[in-house]
Design a protein around this motif. Structure first.
Motif, PDB file in Angstrom:
ATOM      1  N   LEU A  11      11.491  -6.154 -13.760  1.00 25.65           N
ATOM      2  CA  LEU A  11      11.525  -5.770 -15.105  1.00 25.65           C
ATOM      3  C   LEU A  11      10.308  -5.856 -15.622  1.00 25.65           C
ATOM      4  N   GLY A  12       9.864  -4.871 -16.448  1.00 24.09           N
ATOM      5  CA  GLY A  12       9.617  -4.862 -17.449  1.00 24.09           C
ATOM      6  C   GLY A  12       9.462  -5.466 -18.717  1.00 24.09           C
ATOM      7  N   ILE A  33       7.574   2.545 -15.591  1.00 23.89           N
ATOM      8  CA  ILE A  33       8.879   2.446 -14.499  1.00 23.89           C
ATOM      9  C   ILE A  33       8.980   3.674 -13.282  1.00 23.89           C
ATOM     10  N   ASN A  34       7.987   5.146 -13.242  1.00 25.08           N
ATOM     11  CA  ASN A  34       7.617   5.624 -11.907  1.00 25.08           C
ATOM     12  C   ASN A  34       6.730   5.089 -11.385  1.00 25.08           C
ATOM     13  N   ASP A  39      12.178  -1.443 -12.452  1.00 28.80           N
ATOM     14  CA  ASP A  39      14.040  -1.082 -12.092  1.00 28.80           C
ATOM     15  C   ASP A  39      14.360  -1.176 -13.721  1.00 28.80           C
ATOM     16  N   LYS A  40      14.210  -1.204 -14.770  1.00 30.70           N
ATOM     17  CA  LYS A  40      14.434  -1.295 -16.204  1.00 30.70           C
ATOM     18  C   LYS A  40      13.306  -2.063 -16.816  1.00 30.70           C
ATOM     19  N   ILE A  41      13.242  -1.624 -18.335  1.00 27.44           N
ATOM     20  CA  ILE A  41      12.354  -2.040 -19.230  1.00 27.44           C
ATOM     21  C   ILE A  41      13.079  -2.797 -20.327  1.00 27.44           C
ATOM     22  N   ILE A  42      12.921  -4.026 -20.775  1.00 28.75           N
ATOM     23  CA  ILE A  42      12.997  -4.503 -22.405  1.00 28.75           C
ATOM     24  C   ILE A  42      12.832  -3.997 -23.361  1.00 28.75           C
ATOM     25  N   PHE A  43      13.219  -3.222 -24.128  1.00 25.72           N
ATOM     26  CA  PHE A  43      12.298  -3.279 -25.080  1.00 25.72           C
ATOM     27  C   PHE A  43      12.386  -4.555 -26.320  1.00 25.72           C
ATOM     28  N   SER A  73      19.797   4.132 -20.768  1.00 22.59           N
ATOM     29  CA  SER A  73      20.092   3.313 -20.465  1.00 22.59           C
ATOM     30  C   SER A  73      20.964   3.916 -19.064  1.00 22.59           C
ATOM     31  N   PRO A  74      20.778   3.015 -17.647  1.00 16.13           N
ATOM     32  CA  PRO A  74      19.868   1.296 -17.350  1.00 16.13           C
ATOM     33  C   PRO A  74      18.715   1.087 -17.521  1.00 16.13           C
TER      34      PRO A  74
END
Length: 172
Positions: A11-12, A33-34, A39-43, A73-74
């Motif tokens: 998680l970011g 992400i790359n 898997d995902k970033i929560i801003f 998303s996602p």
């Protein structure tokens, strides 16, 4: 976050003022992400930003960011945890992680924009040189996103354990 039980979630978390959210935020997130296999970033959209008193009202910034981030998303997720407070990004990040609880197996990467990197803020929109690298090493930093790194700076920064250096040139 509905994820597989027992699986480590990379998680970011990216606290942003988002005034407005723009392609720099989006490209930095996609690049992270790359390059980091997230898997995902929560801003985490900030509320009242005491360092940016001229910023648009939080409710407006939050609605804009939520609309844009939902498009991605996602990969990206919007968090409202900063809406009704004036906590700094790292504080809202800790509040978010507490809210997520202990049920998830998380590997968290804290992303920070160059405007929040104190003394080096104005330097990260160009290649990182040796003097900038020395200032960065005084801070708690896990990831640096910059258009490039001078050879001396790269050598100096590469000696720090667990640091990730990402090259992202958005000037073109």
């Amino acid at each position: 976050m509905e994820e597989e039980i027992g699986r480590t979630i990379k998680l970011g978390v990216f606290p942003v003022t988002a005034d407005p959210i723009h392609w720099g935020h989006i490209l930095a997130g996609l690049h992270a992400i790359n390059q980091l296999g997230l898997d995902k970033i929560i801003f985490i959209v900030q509320g009242k930003d005491i360092f940016k008193p001229w910023a648009t009202q939080p409710e407006i910034r939050h609605q804009m960011a939520k609309t844009v981030l939902n498009t991605f998303s996602p990969l990206f997720e919007y968090s409202s945890i900063g809406l009704n407070n004036d906590y700094r990004g790292v504080e809202n990040c800790c509040r978010l992680l507490q809210r997520l609880g202990d049920n998830l197996n998380l590997e968290v990467t804290y992303l920070v924009g160059s405007d929040k990197a104190d003394k080096v803020a104005q330097r990260l929109n160009r290649n990182v040189n040796n003097a900038t690298a020395k200032e960065i090493l005084k801070l708690f930093v896990e990831i640096i996103i910059a258009p490039g790194f001078d050879p001396d700076a790269l050598k100096l920064l590469s000696g720090k354990p667990n640091i990730r250096l990402l090259v992202l040139d958005v000037s073109q």
